[in-house]
Design a protein around this motif. Structure first.
Motif, PDB file in Angstrom:
ATOM      1  N   GLU A 192      13.021   0.350   1.867  1.00 15.07           N
ATOM      2  CA  GLU A 192      14.436   0.639   1.932  1.00 15.07           C
ATOM      3  C   GLU A 192      14.870   1.082   0.551  1.00 15.07           C
ATOM      4  N   ASN A 193      16.045   1.716   0.439  1.00 13.85           N
ATOM      5  CA  ASN A 193      16.557   2.130  -0.850  1.00 13.85           C
ATOM      6  C   ASN A 193      17.543   1.100  -1.375  1.00 13.85           C
ATOM      7  N   ASN A 194      17.516   0.891  -2.703  1.00 14.59           N
ATOM      8  CA  ASN A 194      18.517   0.031  -3.309  1.00 14.59           C
ATOM      9  C   ASN A 194      19.665   0.911  -3.817  1.00 14.59           C
ATOM     10  N   ASN A 195      20.578   0.352  -4.583  1.00 13.87           N
ATOM     11  CA  ASN A 195      21.747   1.114  -5.044  1.00 13.87           C
ATOM     12  C   ASN A 195      21.390   2.275  -5.953  1.00 13.87           C
ATOM     13  N   THR A 196      20.228   2.267  -6.574  1.00 14.05           N
ATOM     14  CA  THR A 196      19.829   3.350  -7.471  1.00 14.05           C
ATOM     15  C   THR A 196      19.080   4.452  -6.730  1.00 14.05           C
ATOM     16  N   GLY A 197      18.835   4.266  -5.444  1.00 15.48           N
ATOM     17  CA  GLY A 197      18.091   5.251  -4.677  1.00 15.48           C
ATOM     18  C   GLY A 197      16.586   5.051  -4.755  1.00 15.48           C
ATOM     19  N   SER A 198      16.132   4.069  -5.543  1.00 15.04           N
ATOM     20  CA  SER A 198      14.705   3.796  -5.664  1.00 15.04           C
ATOM     21  C   SER A 198      14.247   2.959  -4.481  1.00 15.04           C
ATOM     22  N   PRO A 199      13.012   3.183  -3.999  1.00 15.08           N
ATOM     23  CA  PRO A 199      12.532   2.369  -2.887  1.00 15.08           C
ATOM     24  C   PRO A 199      12.316   0.920  -3.288  1.00 15.08           C
ATOM     25  N   VAL A 200      12.637   0.013  -2.379  1.00  8.79           N
ATOM     26  CA  VAL A 200      12.397  -1.407  -2.570  1.00  8.79           C
ATOM     27  C   VAL A 200      11.222  -1.776  -1.678  1.00  8.79           C
ATOM     28  N   PRO A 201      10.110  -2.260  -2.254  1.00 10.69           N
ATOM     29  CA  PRO A 201       8.936  -2.563  -1.439  1.00 10.69           C
ATOM     30  C   PRO A 201       9.207  -3.662  -0.420  1.00 10.69           C
ATOM     31  N   THR A 202       8.573  -3.558   0.727  1.00  8.05           N
ATOM     32  CA  THR A 202       8.684  -4.612   1.719  1.00  8.05           C
ATOM     33  C   THR A 202       7.940  -5.836   1.225  1.00  8.05           C
ATOM     34  N   GLY A 203       8.326  -6.993   1.711  1.00 10.37           N
ATOM     35  CA  GLY A 203       7.659  -8.218   1.285  1.00 10.37           C
ATOM     36  C   GLY A 203       7.846  -8.474  -0.192  1.00 10.37           C
ATOM     37  N   SER A 204       9.008  -8.114  -0.725  1.00  6.60           N
ATOM     38  CA  SER A 204       9.196  -8.125  -2.169  1.00  6.60           C
ATOM     39  C   SER A 204       9.509  -9.505  -2.739  1.00  6.60           C
ATOM     40  N   ASP A 205       8.785 -10.529  -2.288  1.00  5.38           N
ATOM     41  CA  ASP A 205       8.922 -11.850  -2.882  1.00  5.38           C
ATOM     42  C   ASP A 205       8.323 -11.836  -4.285  1.00  5.38           C
ATOM     43  N   TYR A 206       8.920 -12.634  -5.175  1.00  3.19           N
ATOM     44  CA  TYR A 206       8.446 -12.736  -6.550  1.00  3.19           C
ATOM     45  C   TYR A 206       7.813 -14.097  -6.779  1.00  3.19           C
TER      46      TYR A 206
ATOM     47  N   LEU B 119       4.657 -14.319 -16.686  1.00  2.55           N
ATOM     48  CA  LEU B 119       4.523 -13.099 -15.894  1.00  2.55           C
ATOM     49  C   LEU B 119       5.375 -13.260 -14.647  1.00  2.55           C
ATOM     50  N   ILE B 120       6.195 -12.259 -14.354  1.00  4.16           N
ATOM     51  CA  ILE B 120       6.946 -12.215 -13.105  1.00  4.16           C
ATOM     52  C   ILE B 120       6.264 -11.153 -12.258  1.00  4.16           C
ATOM     53  N   ALA B 121       5.739 -11.561 -11.115  1.00  3.48           N
ATOM     54  CA  ALA B 121       4.963 -10.660 -10.263  1.00  3.48           C
ATOM     55  C   ALA B 121       5.627 -10.549  -8.899  1.00  3.48           C
ATOM     56  N   GLN B 122       5.395  -9.401  -8.245  1.00  3.87           N
ATOM     57  CA  GLN B 122       6.038  -9.122  -6.968  1.00  3.87           C
ATOM     58  C   GLN B 122       5.005  -8.761  -5.914  1.00  3.87           C
ATOM     59  N   PHE B 123       5.183  -9.293  -4.718  1.00  8.70           N
ATOM     60  CA  PHE B 123       4.367  -8.872  -3.589  1.00  8.70           C
ATOM     61  C   PHE B 123       4.911  -7.540  -3.096  1.00  8.70           C
ATOM     62  N   THR B 124       4.017  -6.599  -2.777  1.00  7.75           N
ATOM     63  CA  THR B 124       4.413  -5.250  -2.374  1.00  7.75           C
ATOM     64  C   THR B 124       3.622  -4.823  -1.144  1.00  7.75           C
ATOM     65  N   ASP B 125       3.768  -3.564  -0.780  1.00  2.29           N
ATOM     66  CA  ASP B 125       2.981  -3.008   0.322  1.00  2.29           C
ATOM     67  C   ASP B 125       1.490  -3.074   0.018  1.00  2.29           C
ATOM     68  N   HIS B 126       1.123  -3.078  -1.276  1.00  2.00           N
ATOM     69  CA  HIS B 126      -0.289  -3.072  -1.669  1.00  2.00           C
ATOM     70  C   HIS B 126      -0.813  -4.449  -2.058  1.00  2.00           C
ATOM     71  N   THR B 127       0.081  -5.350  -2.461  1.00  2.61           N
ATOM     72  CA  THR B 127      -0.337  -6.685  -2.911  1.00  2.61           C
ATOM     73  C   THR B 127       0.023  -7.723  -1.863  1.00  2.61           C
ATOM     74  N   SER B 128      -1.002  -8.342  -1.273  1.00  2.19           N
ATOM     75  CA  SER B 128      -0.738  -9.341  -0.240  1.00  2.19           C
ATOM     76  C   SER B 128      -1.030 -10.755  -0.715  1.00  2.19           C
ATOM     77  N   ALA B 129      -1.762 -10.879  -1.827  1.00  2.00           N
ATOM     78  CA  ALA B 129      -2.115 -12.204  -2.338  1.00  2.00           C
ATOM     79  C   ALA B 129      -2.330 -12.127  -3.842  1.00  2.00           C
ATOM     80  N   MET B 130      -2.199 -13.277  -4.498  1.00  6.93           N
ATOM     81  CA  MET B 130      -2.488 -13.373  -5.921  1.00  6.93           C
ATOM     82  C   MET B 130      -3.350 -14.605  -6.148  1.00  6.93           C
ATOM     83  N   LYS B 131      -4.313 -14.433  -7.026  1.00  6.52           N
ATOM     84  CA  LYS B 131      -5.208 -15.531  -7.388  1.00  6.52           C
ATOM     85  C   LYS B 131      -4.936 -15.855  -8.855  1.00  6.52           C
ATOM     86  N   ILE B 132      -4.804 -17.137  -9.171  1.00  8.39           N
ATOM     87  CA  ILE B 132      -4.500 -17.558 -10.544  1.00  8.39           C
ATOM     88  C   ILE B 132      -5.610 -18.475 -11.021  1.00  8.39           C
ATOM     89  N   ARG B 133      -6.232 -18.074 -12.144  1.00  7.64           N
ATOM     90  CA  ARG B 133      -7.307 -18.867 -12.760  1.00  7.64           C
ATOM     91  C   ARG B 133      -6.805 -19.420 -14.080  1.00  7.64           C
TER      92      ARG B 133
END
Length: 82
Positions: A3-17, A52-66
């Motif tokens: 979807e587009n935000n107020n700036t016209g830039s796409p907002v990724p789905t699943g955009s949890d941080y 680090l502030i990271a976001q889940f996107t269309d390409h990122t479904s999981a994060m591993k932390i070591r």
């Protein structure tokens, strides 16, 4: 779907941080892909005190932390171990 935000830039789905704060040097945050094959697609290395502030996107479904880190999500806070 994006979807587009107020700036016209796409907002990724699943955009949890998530927020990761390193409690020791060398903490790794690894992004994993979506799709038929799960693959590593991005790695960040944090030193003690770095955040680090990271976001889940269309390409990122999981994060591993070591390493030892504090992790904040919309579901709460937890700590990883060394």
């Amino acid at each position: 779907m994006n979807e587009n935000n107020n700036t016209g830039s796409p907002v990724p789905t699943g955009s949890d941080y998530i927020v990761v704060k390193a409690k020791e040097n060398g903490v790794q945050v690894i992004g994993l892909t979506r799709g038929l094959d799960t693959r590593f697609h991005h790695t960040e290395k944090l030193d003690k005190g770095e955040v680090l502030i990271a976001q889940f996107t269309d390409h990122t479904s999981a994060m591993k932390i070591r390493g030892k880190a504090e992790i904040w999500t919309k579901h709460g806070q937890l700590e990883s171990e060394s």
